[in-house]
Design an enzyme around this catalytic site. Sequence first.
Site, PDB file in Angstrom:
ATOM      1  N   LYS A  82       0.814  -0.827  -0.424  1.00 35.53           N
ATOM      2  CA  LYS A  82      -0.076   0.140   0.001  1.00 35.53           C
ATOM      3  C   LYS A  82       0.947   1.547   0.090  1.00 35.53           C
ATOM      4  CE  LYS A  82      -4.277  -1.629   1.907  1.00 35.53           C
ATOM      5  NZ  LYS A  82      -5.627  -1.386   3.523  1.00 35.53           N
ATOM      6  N   ASN A 103      -5.018   1.656  -1.057  1.00 37.21           N
ATOM      7  CA  ASN A 103      -5.683   0.666  -2.214  1.00 37.21           C
ATOM      8  C   ASN A 103      -6.075  -0.065  -3.393  1.00 37.21           C
ATOM      9  OD1 ASN A 103      -8.098   1.644  -1.268  1.00 37.21           O
ATOM     10  ND2 ASN A 103      -8.908   0.339  -0.430  1.00 37.21           N
ATOM     11  N   ASP A 118     -10.235   2.845   1.972  1.00 38.22           N
ATOM     12  CA  ASP A 118     -10.292   2.360   3.400  1.00 38.22           C
ATOM     13  C   ASP A 118     -10.733   3.625   4.001  1.00 38.22           C
ATOM     14  OD1 ASP A 118      -9.457   0.004   2.613  1.00 38.22           O
ATOM     15  OD2 ASP A 118      -6.938   0.403   2.845  1.00 38.22           O
ATOM     16  N   GLY A 144      -1.100   1.084  12.858  1.00 35.42           N
ATOM     17  CA  GLY A 144      -0.676   0.053  11.718  1.00 35.42           C
ATOM     18  C   GLY A 144      -0.853   0.452  10.331  1.00 35.42           C
ATOM     19  N   ARG A 172       5.110   3.815  16.629  1.00 35.65           N
ATOM     20  CA  ARG A 172       3.844   4.880  15.808  1.00 35.65           C
ATOM     21  C   ARG A 172       2.871   5.258  15.786  1.00 35.65           C
ATOM     22  NH1 ARG A 172       2.640  -1.068  13.103  1.00 35.65           N
ATOM     23  NH2 ARG A 172       4.994  -1.343  11.773  1.00 35.65           N
ATOM     24  N   PRO A 211      -4.119  -5.834  14.560  1.00 33.78           N
ATOM     25  CA  PRO A 211      -4.942  -7.741  14.252  1.00 33.78           C
ATOM     26  C   PRO A 211      -5.433  -8.532  15.145  1.00 33.78           C
ATOM     27  CG  PRO A 211      -3.178  -7.699  13.886  1.00 33.78           C
ATOM     28  CD  PRO A 211      -3.122  -6.193  14.864  1.00 33.78           C
ATOM     29  N   ALA A 221      -7.332  -5.956  22.015  1.00 28.05           N
ATOM     30  CA  ALA A 221      -6.046  -5.534  22.379  1.00 28.05           C
ATOM     31  C   ALA A 221      -6.581  -4.488  22.971  1.00 28.05           C
ATOM     32  CB  ALA A 221      -5.282  -4.758  21.206  1.00 28.05           C
ATOM     33  N   GLY A 259     -16.058  -5.332  12.085  1.00 28.20           N
ATOM     34  CA  GLY A 259     -15.412  -4.657  10.903  1.00 28.20           C
ATOM     35  C   GLY A 259     -16.050  -5.266   8.941  1.00 28.20           C
TER      36      GLY A 259
HETATM   37  P1  NAD Z   1      -0.759  -3.852  10.558  1.00 24.21           P
HETATM   38  O1  NAD Z   1       0.287  -4.549  11.140  1.00 24.21           O
HETATM   39  O2  NAD Z   1      -0.296  -3.119   9.645  1.00 24.21           O
HETATM   40  O3  NAD Z   1      -1.075  -2.543  11.950  1.00 24.21           O
HETATM   41  C1  NAD Z   1      -1.539  -3.091  13.209  1.00 24.21           C
HETATM   42  C2  NAD Z   1      -1.012  -2.418  14.739  1.00 24.21           C
HETATM   43  O4  NAD Z   1      -1.306  -2.825  15.519  1.00 24.21           O
HETATM   44  C3  NAD Z   1       1.151  -2.218  14.374  1.00 24.21           C
HETATM   45  O5  NAD Z   1       1.538  -0.916  15.091  1.00 24.21           O
HETATM   46  C4  NAD Z   1       0.812  -2.930  15.994  1.00 24.21           C
HETATM   47  O6  NAD Z   1       2.109  -2.408  16.420  1.00 24.21           O
HETATM   48  C5  NAD Z   1      -0.630  -2.822  16.419  1.00 24.21           C
HETATM   49  N1  NAD Z   1      -0.460  -3.727  17.554  1.00 24.21           N
HETATM   50  C6  NAD Z   1      -0.361  -5.148  17.401  1.00 24.21           C
HETATM   51  N2  NAD Z   1      -1.158  -5.295  18.875  1.00 24.21           N
HETATM   52  C7  NAD Z   1      -1.092  -4.525  20.023  1.00 24.21           C
HETATM   53  C8  NAD Z   1      -1.751  -5.184  21.297  1.00 24.21           C
HETATM   54  N3  NAD Z   1      -1.938  -5.631  21.753  1.00 24.21           N
HETATM   55  N4  NAD Z   1      -2.182  -3.392  21.019  1.00 24.21           N
HETATM   56  C9  NAD Z   1      -1.886  -2.029  20.751  1.00 24.21           C
HETATM   57  N5  NAD Z   1      -1.474  -2.227  19.269  1.00 24.21           N
HETATM   58  C10 NAD Z   1      -1.165  -3.583  18.738  1.00 24.21           C
HETATM   59  O7  NAD Z   1      -1.851  -4.411  10.808  1.00 24.21           O
HETATM   60  P2  NAD Z   1      -2.979  -3.249   9.710  1.00 24.21           P
HETATM   61  O8  NAD Z   1      -2.396  -3.993   8.188  1.00 24.21           O
HETATM   62  O9  NAD Z   1      -2.927  -1.920  10.479  1.00 24.21           O
HETATM   63  O10 NAD Z   1      -4.442  -4.575   9.791  1.00 24.21           O
HETATM   64  C11 NAD Z   1      -4.817  -4.682  10.598  1.00 24.21           C
HETATM   65  C12 NAD Z   1      -6.102  -5.482  11.338  1.00 24.21           C
HETATM   66  O11 NAD Z   1      -6.992  -4.646  10.354  1.00 24.21           O
HETATM   67  C13 NAD Z   1      -5.969  -7.365  10.723  1.00 24.21           C
HETATM   68  O12 NAD Z   1      -7.001  -7.973  11.501  1.00 24.21           O
HETATM   69  C14 NAD Z   1      -6.412  -6.563   9.419  1.00 24.21           C
HETATM   70  O13 NAD Z   1      -7.126  -8.321   8.804  1.00 24.21           O
HETATM   71  C15 NAD Z   1      -7.950  -5.845   9.530  1.00 24.21           C
HETATM   72  N6  NAD Z   1      -8.303  -4.922   8.123  1.00 24.21           N
HETATM   73  C16 NAD Z   1      -9.598  -4.343   7.982  1.00 24.21           C
HETATM   74  C17 NAD Z   1     -10.132  -3.992   6.844  1.00 24.21           C
HETATM   75  C18 NAD Z   1     -11.635  -3.774   6.902  1.00 24.21           C
HETATM   76  O14 NAD Z   1     -11.674  -4.099   5.844  1.00 24.21           O
HETATM   77  N7  NAD Z   1     -12.135  -4.407   7.765  1.00 24.21           N
HETATM   78  C19 NAD Z   1      -9.052  -3.318   6.233  1.00 24.21           C
HETATM   79  C20 NAD Z   1      -7.453  -3.690   6.832  1.00 24.21           C
HETATM   80  C21 NAD Z   1      -7.327  -4.080   7.471  1.00 24.21           C
END
Ligand code: NAD
Length: 301
Positions: A82, A103, A118, A144, A172, A211, A221, A259
Amino acid sequence: MKQGDPEKVGDFDVLVGLIGRGIKQSRTPSMHMAEARAQGGRCDYHLMDMDDEELGSVSLEAVLEKVEADGFAGVNVTYPYKIKVMALLDELSANASAVGAVNTVIFRDGRRTGHNTDLWGFAESFRRGLRDVKRDHALLIGAGGAGVAVAHGLADCCKVGRLSIHDVDPARAEALAEHVSKRWGTQVNPVSDLAALVSEDRPDGVVNATPVGMDKLPGSAFPTELLKPEMWVADVVYFPLETELLKAAKARGCRVLSGAGMAVFQAVRAFELFTGRPADPERMRATFDAFVQKPKEMAGP
Ligand code: NAD
């Protein structure tokens, strides 16, 4: 095909796709193909999974060149491209430049334009699913890929008064807080101690953009014992639709948002960009839901 004529239904044929890694379970192709069919047209949606052996040694640049030369109207782009894809584009939409990630890429007249659907996808899901909730102060967990789009959506479209951002990686959260407050003028603070935040400066609502809560990463979380019935709770995770966080929030009497809406509305906007035609969100949601009900081994494109 003729672009930008919403009155004209049927008689169109678009070639599009998704570039990413580990995308075989994606529901996006089904949503686009079914929506085009329902409108009397055709959408050929190709999955380009860079984890596949035949694409293993091919660069993102080469894939983009190939699909553009093959007459694709555009492509969706997902993890881990992305941000990387931005260097290969001619221009960015306002949302893509705000979020700093793309995206959806549209090929038109020899130019490549990057969009971020998004942001709007989350905001539209929030607007419909959490209408009239109090939003003086929201808490976002996860800074993230998804969290960045959600943060900008909360500040720009959802008009939250204040935003707190928490991430296990504090750098971050700090970087995102600075970026969002500069861009929209919203007060945004990185936070480290969630229990202290809830007792001293309770947010009206919480969004999980980590996630955690996915089938493969169970848990929450946000410590669920901190939930209060008057809080609203949104999750971006959609596998499963009811995460541990949402389940606990429902049990406490909180208003909740899964979501699914974000996933559907990002596709709604991308369909409009690909075809120049409005999409029917209810119909795309029905395709998404039908997919969820299938057994996992059938959940292909
Ligand atoms: P990513 O890895 O880019 O970012 C995740 C972030 O969460 C990171 O910065 C990480 O440090 C943080 N993190 C992880 N565990 C944590 C915790 N316990 N407490 C605090 N922070 C924590 O992942 P992403 O691409 O942002 O995806 C995240 C989730 O979103 C995934 O499950 C993905 O499937 C979902 N998602 C959904 C949609 C949608 O359209 N609904 C779109 C994109 C992503």
